[in-house]
Scaffold this motif. Structure first.
Motif, mmCIF file in Angstrom:
data_model
loop_
_atom_site.group_PDB
_atom_site.id
_atom_site.type_symbol
_atom_site.label_atom_id
_atom_site.label_comp_id
_atom_site.label_asym_id
_atom_site.label_seq_id
_atom_site.Cartn_x
_atom_site.Cartn_y
_atom_site.Cartn_z
ATOM 1 N N GLU A 88 -7.539 -18.642 21.013
ATOM 2 C CA GLU A 88 -6.112 -18.696 21.374
ATOM 3 C C GLU A 88 -5.389 -17.432 20.920
ATOM 4 O O GLU A 88 -4.630 -16.820 21.662
ATOM 5 C CB GLU A 88 -5.436 -19.883 20.674
ATOM 6 C CG GLU A 88 -5.866 -21.236 21.207
ATOM 7 C CD GLU A 88 -5.190 -21.578 22.522
ATOM 8 O OE1 GLU A 88 -4.089 -21.039 22.745
ATOM 9 O OE2 GLU A 88 -5.781 -22.334 23.305
ATOM 10 N N GLU A 89 -5.660 -17.052 19.665
ATOM 11 C CA GLU A 89 -5.014 -15.883 19.073
ATOM 12 C C GLU A 89 -5.369 -14.628 19.872
ATOM 13 O O GLU A 89 -4.492 -13.859 20.277
ATOM 14 C CB GLU A 89 -5.516 -15.769 17.632
ATOM 15 C CG GLU A 89 -4.888 -14.673 16.829
ATOM 16 C CD GLU A 89 -5.533 -14.577 15.429
ATOM 17 O OE1 GLU A 89 -6.110 -15.575 14.942
ATOM 18 O OE2 GLU A 89 -5.465 -13.484 14.841
ATOM 19 N N ARG B 112 -6.552 -14.350 22.869
ATOM 20 C CA ARG B 112 -6.061 -14.450 24.240
ATOM 21 C C ARG B 112 -4.583 -14.030 24.312
ATOM 22 O O ARG B 112 -4.174 -13.280 25.188
ATOM 23 C CB ARG B 112 -6.202 -15.903 24.673
ATOM 24 C CG ARG B 112 -6.144 -16.120 26.152
ATOM 25 C CD ARG B 112 -6.250 -17.608 26.424
ATOM 26 N NE ARG B 112 -7.605 -18.113 26.369
ATOM 27 C CZ ARG B 112 -7.924 -19.382 26.080
ATOM 28 N NH1 ARG B 112 -6.979 -20.261 25.789
ATOM 29 N NH2 ARG B 112 -9.178 -19.765 26.077
#
Ligand code: HEC
Length: 196
Positions: free
Chosen positions: A34-35, A37
Motif C-alpha cells: 500500500e505504502e 503503491r
C-alpha cells in the motif's frame, strides 16, 4: 545518482539470495504494498505535472532536462519523507545509468508478457524481500505506461531540436519508438527493513 547506482549494485548482490528463496518468515513484503503503491502514484503524478509545465513554459527541447533532473529531485525529496530510495529503469533505456539489473529485467519482462496477454499495466506491481550482509530490504516495482505527453521525447517521431539535444546528451539512447499505452519502463523502489 551515486545513491542510485549503489542501490542498483546492492540489488544485484541480493539477487542470488532472493532467487534462492532465502526469504525468512518475518517481514512479509505484502505489508509494504500500500505504502509503495501510494508513493509510486505520487511520484508519477508529480513528474507528469513537472513535464507538462516545463514543456508549456520552455518548449520540449529545453524540457528534456526535466525527465532527467526532476525525477531524481522528486525522488530525493520523497526519500527524505518516506525512507525509500527511488529509481526508474526500463528494458530500453535512454541513460545507461538507469539500466536494469537482472532481477529488474526479469520483473519488467514479466510485466510486458502479461501486458501482451491483455492485462492492464496500471494494475501490475511486484514486491519482494532482498538481502545483503544480514540486512534486509523490501523491493517494489511498478510499470510506467507511456502517455501522450511522453511521446514528444520517447515516441516514434522525435525530431528537430529535441532529437538533436537528445542525440548530444544520450548517444546510446534506446528510449524512442514507444507508443501510447506501451510500457515505457518501471519504478524500482527499495527500503531497508528496520531492526533486522
Ligand atoms: C521533454 C522530454 C521528455 C519527456 C516529455 C519525457 N521524458 Fe522520459 N526521459 C527523458 C530524458 C532526457 C531521460 C533520461 C533521464 C536521465 O538522464 O536519467 C528520460 C528517462 C526516462 C526514464 C528512465 C529510463 C531511461 O530510459 O533512462 C523513464 C522511465 C521515462 N523517461 C519515462 C517517461 C514517461 C513515462 C514520460 C511521460 C509521462 C516521459 N518519460 C516523458 C526525456 C523526456
Amino acid at each position: 545518482m551515486k545513491r542510485n547506482s549503489r542501490m542498483r549494485s546492492a540489488i544485484l548482490l541480493f539477487l542470488a539470495v532472493f532467487a534462492a528463496g532465502a526469504q525468512a518468515d518475518e517481514g512479509d513484503p505484502r505489508q509494504y504494498v500500500e505504502e509503495a503503491r501510494g508513493i509510486a502514484q505520487e511520484f508519477a503524478a508529480e513528474l507528469k505535472g513537472e513535464l507538462e509545465k516545463a514543456i508549456e513554459e520552455e518548449g520540449a527541447s529545453r524540457a528534456i532536462g526535466v525527465c532527467g533532473e526532476a525525477a531524481p529531485d522528486i525522488g530525493a525529496r520523497l526519500a527524505g519523507e518516506t525512507g525509500w530510495a527511488f529509481g526508474r529503469t526500463a528494458l530500453r533505456v535512454r541513460n545507461p545509468r538507469n539500466a536494469p539489473d537482472s532481477r529488474e529485467r526479469a520483473v519488467m519482462t514479466s510485466f510486458q508478457q502479461q501486458h501482451a496477454e491483455g492485462i492492464e499495466l496500471q494494475g501490475m506491481e511486484r514486491i519482494g524481500i532482498v538481502e545483503e550482509g544480514g540486512l534486509r530490504y523490501v523491493h517494489y516495482m511498478k510499470p510506467i505506461p507511456t502517455q501522450q505527453v511522453c511521446l514528444t521525447c520517447h515516441g516514434g517521431d522525435v525530431k528537430g531540436p529535441i532529437q538533436e539535444a537528445l542525440a548530444k546528451r544520450y548517444p546510446a539512447d534506446a528510449a524512442t519508438g514507444f507508443q501510447e499505452g506501451e510500457m515505457r519502463g518501471a519504478f524500482t523502489f527499495i527500503k531497508p527493513l528496520e531492526g533486522r
